[in-house]
Structure formats: structure tokens, C-alpha cells
Design a protein around this motif. Structure first.
Motif, PDB file in Angstrom:
ATOM      1  N   ASP A   4      -5.561 -26.206  36.195  1.00  0.00           N
ATOM      2  CA  ASP A   4      -5.384 -25.091  35.259  1.00  0.00           C
ATOM      3  C   ASP A   4      -4.239 -24.188  35.678  1.00  0.00           C
ATOM      4  OD1 ASP A   4      -7.345 -25.452  33.230  1.00  0.00           O
ATOM      5  OD2 ASP A   4      -8.864 -25.113  34.766  1.00  0.00           O
ATOM      6  N   GLY A   5      -3.241 -24.735  36.334  1.00  0.00           N
ATOM      7  CA  GLY A   5      -2.146 -23.885  36.805  1.00  0.00           C
ATOM      8  C   GLY A   5      -0.819 -24.614  36.695  1.00  0.00           C
ATOM      9  N   ASP A   6       0.129 -24.210  37.559  1.00  0.00           N
ATOM     10  CA  ASP A   6       1.480 -24.765  37.512  1.00  0.00           C
ATOM     11  C   ASP A   6       2.072 -24.656  36.111  1.00  0.00           C
ATOM     12  OD1 ASP A   6       2.214 -25.570  40.179  1.00  0.00           O
ATOM     13  OD2 ASP A   6       0.695 -27.133  40.062  1.00  0.00           O
ATOM     14  N   GLU A   7       1.802 -23.511  35.483  1.00  0.00           N
ATOM     15  CA  GLU A   7       2.232 -23.321  34.088  1.00  0.00           C
ATOM     16  C   GLU A   7       3.750 -23.388  33.931  1.00  0.00           C
ATOM     17  OE1 GLU A   7       0.584 -23.494  31.383  1.00  0.00           O
ATOM     18  OE2 GLU A   7      -1.223 -23.777  32.573  1.00  0.00           O
ATOM     19  N   GLU A   8       4.463 -22.874  34.924  1.00  0.00           N
ATOM     20  CA  GLU A   8       5.928 -22.864  34.853  1.00  0.00           C
ATOM     21  C   GLU A   8       6.448 -24.299  34.621  1.00  0.00           C
ATOM     22  OE1 GLU A   8       8.142 -20.534  34.919  1.00  0.00           O
ATOM     23  OE2 GLU A   8      10.004 -21.516  35.544  1.00  0.00           O
ATOM     24  N   ILE A   9       5.894 -25.223  35.414  1.00  0.00           N
ATOM     25  CA  ILE A   9       6.311 -26.628  35.286  1.00  0.00           C
ATOM     26  C   ILE A   9       5.884 -27.175  33.924  1.00  0.00           C
ATOM     27  CG2 ILE A   9       5.938 -28.949  36.195  1.00  0.00           C
ATOM     28  CD1 ILE A   9       5.615 -27.732  38.958  1.00  0.00           C
ATOM     29  N   ARG A  10       4.652 -26.869  33.546  1.00  0.00           N
ATOM     30  CA  ARG A  10       4.125 -27.451  32.300  1.00  0.00           C
ATOM     31  C   ARG A  10       4.912 -26.979  31.080  1.00  0.00           C
ATOM     32  NH1 ARG A  10      -0.566 -30.113  33.598  1.00  0.00           N
ATOM     33  NH2 ARG A  10      -1.645 -29.399  35.462  1.00  0.00           N
ATOM     34  N   THR A  11       5.267 -25.684  31.032  1.00  0.00           N
ATOM     35  CA  THR A  11       5.988 -25.226  29.840  1.00  0.00           C
ATOM     36  C   THR A  11       7.442 -25.685  29.882  1.00  0.00           C
ATOM     37  OG1 THR A  11       6.225 -23.100  30.920  1.00  0.00           O
ATOM     38  CG2 THR A  11       4.629 -23.202  29.162  1.00  0.00           C
ATOM     39  N   ALA A  12       8.069 -25.642  31.063  1.00  0.00           N
ATOM     40  CA  ALA A  12       9.478 -26.055  31.140  1.00  0.00           C
ATOM     41  C   ALA A  12       9.630 -27.487  30.641  1.00  0.00           C
ATOM     42  CB  ALA A  12       9.983 -25.933  32.575  1.00  0.00           C
ATOM     43  N   ALA A  13       8.617 -28.312  30.927  1.00  0.00           N
ATOM     44  CA  ALA A  13       8.713 -29.732  30.593  1.00  0.00           C
ATOM     45  C   ALA A  13       8.811 -29.977  29.092  1.00  0.00           C
ATOM     46  CB  ALA A  13       7.510 -30.474  31.164  1.00  0.00           C
ATOM     47  N   SER A  14       8.360 -29.035  28.280  1.00  0.00           N
ATOM     48  CA  SER A  14       8.317 -29.320  26.840  1.00  0.00           C
ATOM     49  C   SER A  14       9.557 -28.830  26.081  1.00  0.00           C
ATOM     50  CB  SER A  14       7.064 -28.684  26.235  1.00  0.00           C
ATOM     51  OG  SER A  14       7.191 -27.282  26.327  1.00  0.00           O
ATOM     52  N   HIS A  15      10.440 -28.087  26.758  1.00  0.00           N
ATOM     53  CA  HIS A  15      11.505 -27.409  26.013  1.00  0.00           C
ATOM     54  C   HIS A  15      12.654 -28.289  25.546  1.00  0.00           C
ATOM     55  CE1 HIS A  15      10.081 -23.354  25.973  1.00  0.00           C
ATOM     56  NE2 HIS A  15       9.738 -23.446  27.232  1.00  0.00           N
ATOM     57  N   LEU A  16      12.834 -29.448  26.183  1.00  0.00           N
ATOM     58  CA  LEU A  16      13.988 -30.269  25.786  1.00  0.00           C
ATOM     59  C   LEU A  16      13.872 -30.774  24.348  1.00  0.00           C
ATOM     60  CD1 LEU A  16      14.934 -32.366  28.934  1.00  0.00           C
ATOM     61  CD2 LEU A  16      15.685 -30.120  28.241  1.00  0.00           C
ATOM     62  N   HIS A  17      12.644 -30.777  23.818  1.00  0.00           N
ATOM     63  CA  HIS A  17      12.463 -31.211  22.430  1.00  0.00           C
ATOM     64  C   HIS A  17      13.277 -30.373  21.459  1.00  0.00           C
ATOM     65  CE1 HIS A  17       9.279 -34.148  22.721  1.00  0.00           C
ATOM     66  NE2 HIS A  17       8.678 -33.388  23.601  1.00  0.00           N
ATOM     67  N   HIS A  18      13.499 -29.111  21.813  1.00  0.00           N
ATOM     68  CA  HIS A  18      14.040 -28.182  20.821  1.00  0.00           C
ATOM     69  C   HIS A  18      15.441 -28.568  20.327  1.00  0.00           C
ATOM     70  CE1 HIS A  18      10.610 -25.665  21.091  1.00  0.00           C
ATOM     71  NE2 HIS A  18      10.770 -25.422  22.378  1.00  0.00           N
ATOM     72  N   TRP A  19      16.205 -29.300  21.145  1.00  0.00           N
ATOM     73  CA  TRP A  19      17.537 -29.678  20.680  1.00  0.00           C
ATOM     74  C   TRP A  19      17.457 -30.486  19.386  1.00  0.00           C
ATOM     75  CZ3 TRP A  19      22.108 -27.881  21.180  1.00  0.00           C
ATOM     76  CH2 TRP A  19      23.189 -28.626  20.674  1.00  0.00           C
ATOM     77  N   PHE A  20      16.419 -31.308  19.302  1.00  0.00           N
ATOM     78  CA  PHE A  20      16.285 -32.207  18.155  1.00  0.00           C
ATOM     79  C   PHE A  20      15.359 -31.661  17.071  1.00  0.00           C
ATOM     80  CE2 PHE A  20      17.954 -35.015  21.330  1.00  0.00           C
ATOM     81  CZ  PHE A  20      18.821 -35.830  20.606  1.00  0.00           C
ATOM     82  N   ALA A  21      15.000 -30.381  17.154  1.00  0.00           N
ATOM     83  CA  ALA A  21      14.109 -29.823  16.125  1.00  0.00           C
ATOM     84  C   ALA A  21      14.714 -30.114  14.751  1.00  0.00           C
ATOM     85  CB  ALA A  21      13.951 -28.324  16.336  1.00  0.00           C
ATOM     86  N   PRO A  22      13.941 -30.740  13.850  1.00  0.00           N
ATOM     87  CA  PRO A  22      14.499 -31.122  12.540  1.00  0.00           C
ATOM     88  C   PRO A  22      15.041 -29.933  11.763  1.00  0.00           C
ATOM     89  CG  PRO A  22      12.361 -32.149  12.893  1.00  0.00           C
ATOM     90  CD  PRO A  22      12.560 -31.193  14.032  1.00  0.00           C
ATOM     91  N   THR A  23      14.552 -28.732  12.041  1.00  0.00           N
ATOM     92  CA  THR A  23      15.048 -27.562  11.307  1.00  0.00           C
ATOM     93  C   THR A  23      16.372 -27.058  11.887  1.00  0.00           C
ATOM     94  OG1 THR A  23      13.640 -26.291  12.767  1.00  0.00           O
ATOM     95  CG2 THR A  23      12.829 -26.665  10.527  1.00  0.00           C
ATOM     96  N   SER A  24      16.849 -27.685  12.956  1.00  0.00           N
ATOM     97  CA  SER A  24      18.027 -27.177  13.630  1.00  0.00           C
ATOM     98  C   SER A  24      19.094 -28.267  13.824  1.00  0.00           C
ATOM     99  CB  SER A  24      17.576 -26.610  14.992  1.00  0.00           C
ATOM    100  OG  SER A  24      18.623 -26.404  15.848  1.00  0.00           O
ATOM    101  N   TYR A  25      18.650 -29.466  14.211  1.00  0.00           N
ATOM    102  CA  TYR A  25      19.588 -30.536  14.569  1.00  0.00           C
ATOM    103  C   TYR A  25      20.619 -30.833  13.475  1.00  0.00           C
ATOM    104  CZ  TYR A  25      21.547 -34.809  16.328  1.00  0.00           C
ATOM    105  OH  TYR A  25      22.438 -35.741  16.763  1.00  0.00           O
TER     106      TYR A  25
END
Ligand code: HEM
Length: 460
Positions: A173-194
Motif C-alpha cells: 500500500d505504498g511506494d506511491e511515487e513509483i506507482r504514479t510515475a509509471a502511468s504518466h507516459l501514456h499521456h503523450w498518446f492521449a487521443p484528445t491530444s496526439y
């Protein structure tokens, strides 16, 4: 559909005289493509490719993007004619010098160095650690509660990746910094932005930049942690981080794996190695929730196990294996494999100019009725007979193909099977509402289950 698909070889001269592939007639004027793709990227593309395997889509930012949807296209781009198709710049933007992004000699050296960590005999060592991590997370579920399966499976696959490949257990239930950082690369390809021009600082692009920096910092910290006690020789390293640190200390491979590139490998593995497998697991659970007859066969199989699954059980889990195979067909985590042409090429009698983006559409090939009966239906039993031998090699490509096929595919398949069997022995994850109109799929750099998609935990 499409004549002369096998065009290849030195055709640059002839190609100049040929016309460009047409814009599709099924999705309106090409100046409206951007809006269509931003609204519903997968639906738009399915309509766009309804009549042809090769279409040209016009997006405001990237310009013309050539969509290829036949197994022969995949075979040519990924294998037979691969020198004419390079990795697109989007890979470098996200992963810089990581294995998934580099080319040529550097790629070959990196792949040779990393491959042993994913070899069949090495995976044997990971099985128990995988099951331990999966059980650790599932034990927290209480019957009757609702869980966000997208979040749980993403956390679960990150737990597994860290405990096995990185030799470092994450706090459940911890290491949140790692867990959230891991998901951010998706944003480059966000269909509303790419689809928009790159000079527009969309919120998704800003999130991507911040997230990428954070993920790079996390990777640097992880390498530093390991540097306290490096193995004396790279051959003694028993996880990826130790191997990378040992290579740095020993000076071997200093060209292919400079300091920044070590960091980029860690970023690459964190991103490529967890959300993809999380999608496979969460959509297998989604499909099981909606197909009671498949679920009964699955439960009957996992109930034959004496306890939590082990390495020795893997060969006996054939129903579970087909559920994973079919989930990867229906909901491929990597739904597009992007490349860029290095020269003019001729494809199906049309010209694709040099330097243009070419997208291999995995989801289209996987739901093509020329290869699959009733392709939209989730039916693991379709894999019981000789289907694999009857379809072209590149008609089933969840892990890509050719020399750059996914390095982690065996790892991912083992993990997905063990996760389903561990969950399925104790629980049924029920869909709490009425039948959804559409699967809760969110397309970013990979396709994932939409955050907040809840399932009810039922004990068995
Ligand atoms: C179900 C899970 C997975 C799927 C569907 C998947 C899919 C893919 C695909 C389609 C490619 C080829 C990309 C291209 O040609 O441009 C790829 C490459 C790659 N994957 Fe996976 N992957 C999965 C799991 C993993 C895991 C568990 C790891 C590592 C732990 C991993 C690491 C990589 C890396 C490093 C590459 C680049 C290989 C190279 O270029 O030599 N993947 N993956």
C-alpha cells in the motif's frame, strides 16, 4: 482487398509515379479525421478500415498517417523489409535510449545483454515470486467489496515486476511515487491530444513531460540503491537492476549502455513491463465475468490444483492459457505498432513517401473475419484445434513480430496465467451492473482498462 500486396524490394523509382493510398470513404472528409480520431480512436479507425487494409488518415499534428491492417503488411514491415521502416520519433521521445526505442547496432547489443534475463530457464526462477506477489495483493480483497480492477491489476503487475526483475519488493500500500510515475507516459498518446500539432501545450502533453521526468528520477534512484552493493561481475547479477549497475561498474558495454541509457532501460521496463500485462489480466477477468460458460470451464480447471499454482502446474492450465490468448486477441494492449518509412515504398500498388508514419493496426488484424470466425466474440475454445496453423503467422500479433518481438512475452504470459489461476481458485470477480454497451477500454500509448472500472469480489 488491395492488389499486389507483396510489393517489395527496390521499387523506390517506380513508387514515385504511383498514387498515394486513398482517404477512406467511410469516415467523412479528411479534414474531419482529427475530430473523429479524438472522439473515439479505435471506433474511428475500425470504420476507416472497414473497406480497405491500407488507408491514409489525416491528423492535424502528424499529417497523413498510413494505417496498415493485413498480416502481409505486418510481415513485411516487421520482418522481410524491416530496413525500410524505422522506429518512429515518438519512441525516442518517451524512452530516449531504452531498448524499445534504439536502432541498429546499439539495439542489437542492448538486446543481447538483456535477453538472458528473459530466457526460458531464467523464468523458472520467477514463478514462485510472481505467485507470492499476486497472493499478497489478493489477500487484501474482502468478499462483497468492490475493487477498481484497472488500478489493482496495474499495482499487481508492478509488484511482480519489481519483486522479480528488479529484486526489490514494493510496499503493497505504498511506494506511491513509483506507482504514479509509471502511468504518466501514456499521456503523450492521449487521443484528445496526439492528433493536434505538437506546438500546442495540451494538458496531456504537460502531464507527459512532468511524468517522464519523475519516472527518470525514480529510475536513477533505483539504480543508486543497487549501487550500494553491486555484484562483482555482470554474470553474477540475478536481477535487471544489479545487471545494469554491474555493467556500469565494470565498464563493459559502456557505449551501448551509457549512464543515461541504463536509466532509460529501467524506464522502458517499468512502462513496457507492467501496464501491458495488467491489461491482459483485467480484460481476461472482464471477459470471464461476461461469459459464464467459459468461467465454469476455467473454475473446473483451477479447482484441480492442490494449492496456489506453481511452475509445475503451468502446462496443465490449458483452459487458462486460451483465455489469456483470446483476451490478447480481443483486447490487444499494444493496439498500434508505429513505424516510419526510411524510403519511398510501394504497398498494395500505392506509394507511401519516405519519412511518413506507418501504423500497424493490431486490433484490426485480430478482428478480421478472413482469419477469425465471429471475430468480435470472446471464444477461447477457438484456439483448441489447429487455428494457429491455419492463420497466417502475422494474423496474431499481440507481441509484435520479427527481431523486435517483445522481449518480455514469456514473462507476461506466465504472469497472466499464474495471476488468473491464483485469483480464480478463491474468487469470482463479478460485473456489478448491467451488461455494458462497450468494453471499458481506454486507448493511450497502450490500451488499458478505464480507471475506476469496478468489479465485485465474490468468494467461491
Ligand atoms: C501482455 C503483455 C505485453 C504485451 C502485449 C507486449 C507487447 C509488445 C509489443 C507489441 C512489442 C513490439 C513493439 C514494436 O515492435 O514496436 C513489445 C516490445 C517490447 N516489450 Fe513487450 N509486451 C508485453 C509485456 C512485456 C513485459 C512483461 C516486458 C518486460 C518486463 C516487456 C518489455 C518489452 C521491451 C523491452 C520491448 C522492446 C523490444 C525490442 O525492441 O527489442 N513487454 N512488447
Amino acid at each position: 482487398m488491395g492488389a499486389d500486396r507483396a510489393d517489395d524490394g527496390d521499387e523506390a523509382d517506380r513508387a514515385v509515379t504511383q498514387s498515394l493510398p486513398p482517404y477512406p470513404s467511410t469516415v467523412g472528409h479528411h479534414l474531419t479525421h482529427t475530430v473523429g480520431a479524438m472522439r473515439d480512436v479505435l471506433g474511428f479507425r475500425s470504420r476507416a478500415m472497414a473497406e480497405r487494409d491500407l488507408v491514409r488518415i489525416h491528423l492535424l499534428g502528424p499529417g497523413d498517417v498510413y494505417h496498415l491492417g493485413h498480416p502481409d503488411h505486418f510481415e513485411r514491415v516487421l520482418l522481410n523489409d524491416r530496413d525500410r521502416f524505422r522506429k518512429s520519433d515518438d519512441f525516442q521521445l518517451a524512452f530516449e535510449g531504452g531498448l524499445v526505442a534504439v536502432e541498429g547496432e546499439t539495439w542489437q547489443r542492448q538486446r543481447d545483454v538483456l535477453q538472458p534475463l528473459f530466457a526460458r530457464d531464467r523464468l523458472v526462477d520467477y514463478a514462485d515470486g510472481m505467485v507470492e506477489q499476486i497472493r499478497r495483493r489478493c489477500r487484501r480483497w474482502t468478499p462483497g467489496e468492490r475493487i477498481d480492477l484497472a488500478a489493482e491489476s496495474s499495482d499487481l503487475t508492478l509488484d511482480v515486476l519489481f519483486a522479480t526483475l528488479f529484486g526489490r519488493e514494493l510496499a503493497v500500500d505504498g511506494d506511491e511515487e513509483i506507482r504514479t510515475a509509471a502511468s504518466h507516459l501514456h499521456h503523450w498518446f492521449a487521443p484528445t491530444s496526439y492528433p493536434l500539432p505538437t506546438w500546442i501545450p495540451t494538458p496531456a502533453r504537460l502531464r507527459f513531460k512532468r511524468g517522464k521526468r519523475r519516472l527518470q528520477d525514480v529510475a536513477t534512484d533505483l539504480l543508486e540503491e543497487k549501487a550500494d552493493d553491486p555484484p562483482a561481475d555482470p554474470s553474477e547479477a540475478d536481477d535487471l537492476l544489479s545487471l545494469l549497475v554491474a555493467l556500469r561498474e565494470s565498464g563493459v558495454e559502456s557505449e551501448a549502455l551509457s549512464d543515461d541509457r541504463l536509466r532509460d532501460q529501467v524506464v522502458t521496463m517499468i512502462f513496457a513491463g507492467h501496464d501491458t500485462t495488467a491489461t491482459a489480466i483485467s480484460f481476461a477477468c472482464y471477459a470471464l465475468a461476461h461469459h459464464p460458460e467459459v468461467r465454469d470451464r476455467f473454475h473446473a480447471e483451477v479447482d484441480t490444483l492442490d494449492g496456489p499454482p506453481t511452475l509445475d502446474d503451468l502446462d496443465d492450465l490449458s483452459v487458462t492459457e486460451r483465455i489469456v490468448t483470446e483476451a490478447l486477441r480481443c483486447y490487444p494492449p499494444v493496439y498500434t505498432i508505429p513505424r516510419e518509412t526510411t524510403t519511398d515504398v510501394t504497398m498494395d500498388g500505392y506509394r507511401i513517401p519516405a519519412g511518413e508514419p506507418v501504423w500497424l493496426t493490431v486490433d484490426q488484424v485480430h478482428t478480421d473475419s478472413r482469419f477469425y470466425d465471429d471475430p468480435e466474440t470472446f471464444r477461447p475454445a477457438r484456439w483448441d484445434g489447429s487455428l494457429r496453423e491455419r492463420i497466417p503467422d502475422f494474423a496474431y500479433v499481440p507481441f509484435g513480430g520479427g527481431p523486435r518481438r517483445c522481449i518480455g512475452r514469456r514473462f507476461a504470459l506466465m504472469e497472466a496465467k499464474l495471476a488468473l489461476a491464483t485469483i480464480g481458485r478463491e474468487y469470482h470477480l463479478a460485473w456489478p451492473g448491467t451488461e455494458p454497451d462497450d468494453p471499458p477500454l481506454l486507448a493511450g500509448m497502450t490500451a488499458r482498462m478505464a480507471p475506476g472500472t469496478e468489479f465485485r469480489v465474490q468468494s467461491r
